[in-house]
Scaffold this active site. Structure first.
Site, PDB file in Angstrom:
ATOM      1  N   SER A   7       0.858  -1.185   0.000  1.00 22.59           N
ATOM      2  CA  SER A   7       0.000   0.000   0.000  1.00 22.59           C
ATOM      3  C   SER A   7       0.889   1.227   0.000  1.00 22.59           C
ATOM      4  O   SER A   7       1.651   1.454   0.952  1.00 22.59           O
ATOM      5  CB  SER A   7      -0.895   0.002   1.246  1.00 22.59           C
ATOM      6  OG  SER A   7      -1.447   1.297   1.397  1.00 22.59           O
ATOM      7  N   HIS A  32      -1.405  -1.161  -4.011  1.00 23.99           N
ATOM      8  CA  HIS A  32      -2.681  -0.734  -3.426  1.00 23.99           C
ATOM      9  C   HIS A  32      -2.663   0.787  -3.277  1.00 23.99           C
ATOM     10  O   HIS A  32      -1.735   1.362  -2.704  1.00 23.99           O
ATOM     11  CB  HIS A  32      -2.829  -1.423  -2.070  1.00 23.99           C
ATOM     12  CG  HIS A  32      -4.145  -1.222  -1.395  1.00 23.99           C
ATOM     13  ND1 HIS A  32      -5.286  -1.904  -1.772  1.00 23.99           N
ATOM     14  CD2 HIS A  32      -4.507  -0.438  -0.350  1.00 23.99           C
ATOM     15  CE1 HIS A  32      -6.290  -1.550  -0.981  1.00 23.99           C
ATOM     16  NE2 HIS A  32      -5.847  -0.646  -0.119  1.00 23.99           N
ATOM     17  N   ASP A  34      -4.752   3.955  -1.831  1.00 27.68           N
ATOM     18  CA  ASP A  34      -5.812   4.331  -0.899  1.00 27.68           C
ATOM     19  C   ASP A  34      -6.325   5.737  -1.177  1.00 27.68           C
ATOM     20  O   ASP A  34      -5.575   6.710  -1.094  1.00 27.68           O
ATOM     21  CB  ASP A  34      -5.285   4.270   0.536  1.00 27.68           C
ATOM     22  CG  ASP A  34      -5.145   2.841   1.021  1.00 27.68           C
ATOM     23  OD1 ASP A  34      -6.126   2.087   0.899  1.00 27.68           O
ATOM     24  OD2 ASP A  34      -4.067   2.480   1.509  1.00 27.68           O
ATOM     25  N   MET A  36      -8.866   8.597   0.067  1.00 30.01           N
ATOM     26  CA  MET A  36      -9.653   9.019   1.242  1.00 30.01           C
ATOM     27  C   MET A  36     -10.118  10.460   1.054  1.00 30.01           C
ATOM     28  O   MET A  36      -9.355  11.291   0.553  1.00 30.01           O
ATOM     29  CB  MET A  36      -8.794   8.926   2.502  1.00 30.01           C
ATOM     30  CG  MET A  36      -8.163   7.563   2.718  1.00 30.01           C
ATOM     31  SD  MET A  36      -7.279   7.503   4.279  1.00 30.01           S
ATOM     32  CE  MET A  36      -6.478   5.894   4.157  1.00 30.01           C
ATOM     33  N   HIS A  65      -8.569   1.561  -3.735  1.00 33.06           N
ATOM     34  CA  HIS A  65      -9.511   1.365  -2.620  1.00 33.06           C
ATOM     35  C   HIS A  65     -10.135   2.721  -2.293  1.00 33.06           C
ATOM     36  O   HIS A  65      -9.475   3.604  -1.755  1.00 33.06           O
ATOM     37  CB  HIS A  65      -8.699   0.789  -1.444  1.00 33.06           C
ATOM     38  CG  HIS A  65      -9.449   0.676  -0.162  1.00 33.06           C
ATOM     39  ND1 HIS A  65      -8.822   0.477   1.063  1.00 33.06           N
ATOM     40  CD2 HIS A  65     -10.778   0.718   0.133  1.00 33.06           C
ATOM     41  CE1 HIS A  65      -9.720   0.404   2.021  1.00 33.06           C
ATOM     42  NE2 HIS A  65     -10.912   0.556   1.492  1.00 33.06           N
ATOM     43  N   MET A  67     -12.159   5.036  -0.208  1.00 30.24           N
ATOM     44  CA  MET A  67     -12.763   5.282   1.113  1.00 30.24           C
ATOM     45  C   MET A  67     -13.389   6.664   1.045  1.00 30.24           C
ATOM     46  O   MET A  67     -12.892   7.633   1.628  1.00 30.24           O
ATOM     47  CB  MET A  67     -11.681   5.208   2.196  1.00 30.24           C
ATOM     48  CG  MET A  67     -11.252   3.788   2.492  1.00 30.24           C
ATOM     49  SD  MET A  67      -9.630   3.685   3.276  1.00 30.24           S
ATOM     50  CE  MET A  67      -8.608   3.752   1.826  1.00 30.24           C
ATOM     51  N   MET A 136     -11.725  -5.288   5.602  1.00 30.13           N
ATOM     52  CA  MET A 136     -10.842  -4.401   6.370  1.00 30.13           C
ATOM     53  C   MET A 136     -10.497  -5.074   7.699  1.00 30.13           C
ATOM     54  O   MET A 136     -11.388  -5.532   8.420  1.00 30.13           O
ATOM     55  CB  MET A 136     -11.542  -3.064   6.678  1.00 30.13           C
ATOM     56  CG  MET A 136     -11.734  -2.137   5.500  1.00 30.13           C
ATOM     57  SD  MET A 136     -10.260  -1.785   4.542  1.00 30.13           S
ATOM     58  CE  MET A 136      -9.169  -1.018   5.761  1.00 30.13           C
ATOM     59  N   ASP A 174      -6.915  -5.989   4.376  1.00 34.51           N
ATOM     60  CA  ASP A 174      -6.224  -4.694   4.390  1.00 34.51           C
ATOM     61  C   ASP A 174      -6.152  -4.151   5.811  1.00 34.51           C
ATOM     62  O   ASP A 174      -7.177  -3.829   6.406  1.00 34.51           O
ATOM     63  CB  ASP A 174      -7.011  -3.729   3.478  1.00 34.51           C
ATOM     64  CG  ASP A 174      -6.352  -2.386   3.313  1.00 34.51           C
ATOM     65  OD1 ASP A 174      -5.200  -2.203   3.761  1.00 34.51           O
ATOM     66  OD2 ASP A 174      -6.993  -1.500   2.707  1.00 34.51           O
TER      67      ASP A 174
HETATM   68  C1  DX5 Z   1      -6.147   1.906   5.841  1.00 34.56           C
HETATM   69  C2  DX5 Z   1      -5.755   1.628   4.403  1.00 34.56           C
HETATM   70  C3  DX5 Z   1      -4.702   0.603   4.255  1.00 34.56           C
HETATM   71  C4  DX5 Z   1      -3.352   0.956   4.849  1.00 34.56           C
HETATM   72  C5  DX5 Z   1      -2.772  -0.320   5.407  1.00 34.56           C
HETATM   73  O1  DX5 Z   1      -7.304   2.638   5.876  1.00 34.56           O
HETATM   74  O2  DX5 Z   1      -6.897   1.206   3.676  1.00 34.56           O
HETATM   75  O3  DX5 Z   1      -4.544   0.220   2.889  1.00 34.56           O
HETATM   76  O4  DX5 Z   1      -2.442   1.493   3.935  1.00 34.56           O
HETATM   77  O5  DX5 Z   1      -1.615  -0.005   6.087  1.00 34.56           O
HETATM   78  P1  DX5 Z   1      -0.954  -0.964   7.174  1.00 34.56           P
HETATM   79  O6  DX5 Z   1      -0.486  -2.183   6.439  1.00 34.56           O
HETATM   80  O7  DX5 Z   1       0.173  -0.144   7.701  1.00 34.56           O
HETATM   81  O8  DX5 Z   1      -1.997  -1.292   8.202  1.00 34.56           O
HETATM   82 ZN    ZN Z   2      -6.631   0.233   1.656  1.00 34.87          ZN
END
Ligand code: DX5
Ligand code: ZN
Length: 224
Positions: A7, A32, A34, A36, A65, A67, A136, A174
């Site tokens: 990620s 990956h 993310d 947000m 992903h 969010m 998650m 994740d």
């Molecule tokens: C959290 C993200 C994850 C995050 C995971 O909301 O969706 O993808 O990057 O990071 P680690 O592996 O550090 O928990």
């Molecule tokens: Zn994620």
């Protein structure tokens, strides 16, 4: 084939191309990404223009992903920006079936994400139209959080359901995965394993991917 998916949330964004090349050398074939929005989760990251730039800097599969609230409005835009798979939260979708169709019609794999407290039972009927499911294992929003152990049971349950329905869809996890809990996650039935801080906060991201791929391969061998 179990995939270790770094990620980039925990990577150095000012040196992203280097960071991505490093994990690719370690054997990663997917990244990956993310997204947000500061509403669905209390953090803000990146949007389509950044995904577009990332697309130009790597050939790896971009697993995006979302969010965000109202994913319908933006999902196809992320596909156009270069995402190969786009997942949306069950908790954020008013018309999940339609959103998945939009993503697939735009040309990417369509995934559904469940927060830790959302039971896998809610997916029973929609599984047939999803290309993958992301569970998650932390509350979304930040990297570096602790793995929530009860998600392992959700993983086993979902693995059972997909076998019963004879569906081949990958199950992704994740949050909070590192060397020490990786084998257990694989044995519980997981195929796509996202890991951020364990890779990018280590001194050797390339070696860490290689090491984790080795652990995952060993655990797959003993999976029933
Ligand atoms: C959290 C993200 C994850 C995050 C995971 O909301 O969706 O993808 O990057 O990071 P680690 O592996 O550090 O928990
Ligand atoms: Zn994620």
């Amino acid at each position: 084939m179990v995939e270790i998916i770094p990620s980039i949330l925990s990577a150095d964004f000012a040196r992203l191309a280097e960071e991505m090349a490093r994990v690719e050398r370690g054997g990663a074939s997917m990244l990956h990404v993310d997204v947000m929005d500061g509403h669905f989760v209390p953090n803000i990251t990146i949007g389509p223009p950044v995904v577009e730039s990332i697309r130009k800097a790597t050939r790896l599969h971009l697993d995006t992903h979302l969010m965000i609230d109202d994913p319908d409005r933006y999902a196809a835009e992320f596909v156009r920006a270069g995402a190969n798979s786009v997942s949306v939260h069950y908790e954020a979708c008013r018309h999940l079936d339609g959103t998945l169709e939009t993503i697939r019609n735009a040309g990417a794999m369509a995934g559904v994400v469940l927060n830790p407290a959302t039971p896998v039972a809610v997916l029973e009927d929609v599984l047939e139209v999803a290309d993958y499911v992301l569970l998650m294992s932390v509350n979304p929003g930040f990297g570096g959080q602790k793995f929530i152990p009860y998600v392992l049971e959700k993983l086993r349950k979902l693995d059972r359901i997909r076998r019963e329905k004879k569906l081949a869809l990958p199950i992704e996890i994740d949050g909070g995965v590192h060397r020490d809990n990786l084998a257990e996650v694989v044995r519980a039935g997981c195929d796509w394993i996202v890991t951020g801080s364990a890779i990018f906060h280590s001194a050797d991201a390339e070696g860490e991917v290689r090491e984790m791929r080795g652990i995952a391969a060993g655990a797959t061998a003993v999976r029933v």
